[in-house]
Enzyme design. Structure first.
Site, short mmCIF file in Angstrom:
data_model
loop_
_atom_site.label_atom_id
_atom_site.label_comp_id
_atom_site.label_asym_id
_atom_site.label_seq_id
_atom_site.Cartn_x
_atom_site.Cartn_y
_atom_site.Cartn_z
N CYS A 140 35.53 36.33 60.73
CA CYS A 140 35.12 35.97 59.29
C CYS A 140 33.87 37.18 58.84
CB CYS A 140 35.55 34.80 58.79
SG CYS A 140 36.91 34.27 58.64
N ASP B 90 42.37 44.86 33.01
CA ASP B 90 43.57 43.96 31.88
C ASP B 90 43.51 42.46 32.25
OD1 ASP B 90 44.75 44.37 34.02
OD2 ASP B 90 46.42 46.06 32.63
#
Length: 221
Positions: free
Chosen positions: A46, A138
């Site tokens: 990570c 959108d």
């Protein structure tokens, strides 16, 4: 991913982050967005991923894409971990250039189908998988990729697919295998030859095939 498909509106969740509490759609505004999750703070793979994301954050910014990460730890842990991430980049005095969502109760991880059942923490609880969600202006999901907790992502590939998504959102084309910006693109099958000739002033070339079908049509965008 249960309940969340391409083209669906992405949930307008509220969450605490390293920049304060956000409402996701407000955070995105009119931009594209990328949300990428991580199994846990202070873990090796990570850390390399977040460091890479930080190094190339200007590339996402250039494309009008807002970045946000998620991990199943607290805001306080995220802020402390961010210092390690930037130190890995030899930029210890710099701030991480994007926020991290705190999901210590795993509510978002469950809601968005992010848990990896094969990778457990020390308490036997499933880790968050390495999910990538790309969200359009959108607020609809344009792409999702789900990696297991043990496999780090390729951020160059994420930039490549965003280039493809943004191009194909504007033009009636598709990008072929291994496409990268500057390469030829393919005319979508639903366009007639006449429509294609009108839409693509750079011309359209068609590859001859044994079937005689003229579906491999290329143009320069």
């Amino acid at each position: 991913m249960p309940g969340l498909l391409l083209g669906d509106e992405f949930p307008n969740f509220e969450a605490d982050t390293t920049i304060g509490r956000i409402k996701f759609h407000d955070f995105l505004g009119s931009s594209w967005g990328i949300l990428f999750s991580h199994p846990r703070d202070f873990t090796p793979v990570c850390t390399t991923e977040l460091a890479c994301a930080a190094r190339i954050s200007d590339e996402f910014k250039k494309r009008g894409v807002k970045m946000i990460a998620l991990s199943v730890d607290s805001v306080e842990d995220h802020r402390c971990w961010s210092k390690d991430v930037m130190a890995f980049n030899s930029a210890a005095e710099s701030q991480l250039p994007f926020p991290i969502i705190a999901d210590d109760k795993r509510e978002l991880a469950v809601k968005l189908g992010m848990l990896d059942p094969d990778e457990l923490d020390k308490d036997g609880i499933p880790l968050t998988a390495r999910c990538v969600f790309v969200i359009g202006p959108d607020k609809k999901m344009k792409l999702s990729i789900l990696y297991p907790a043990t496999t780090g992502r390729n951020f160059d590939e994420l930039l490549r697919v965003i280039d493809s998504l943004q191009l194909t959102a504007q033009k009636k084309v598709a990008t072929p295998v291994d496409w990268k910006p500057g390469d030829k693109v393919m005319v979508i099958p639903s366009l007639s030859d006449a429509e294609a000739a009108q839409l693509f002033p750079n011309g359209v070339t068609t590859k001859e095939l044994p079937s005689g079908k003229k579906y491999l049509r290329y143009t320069q965008p």
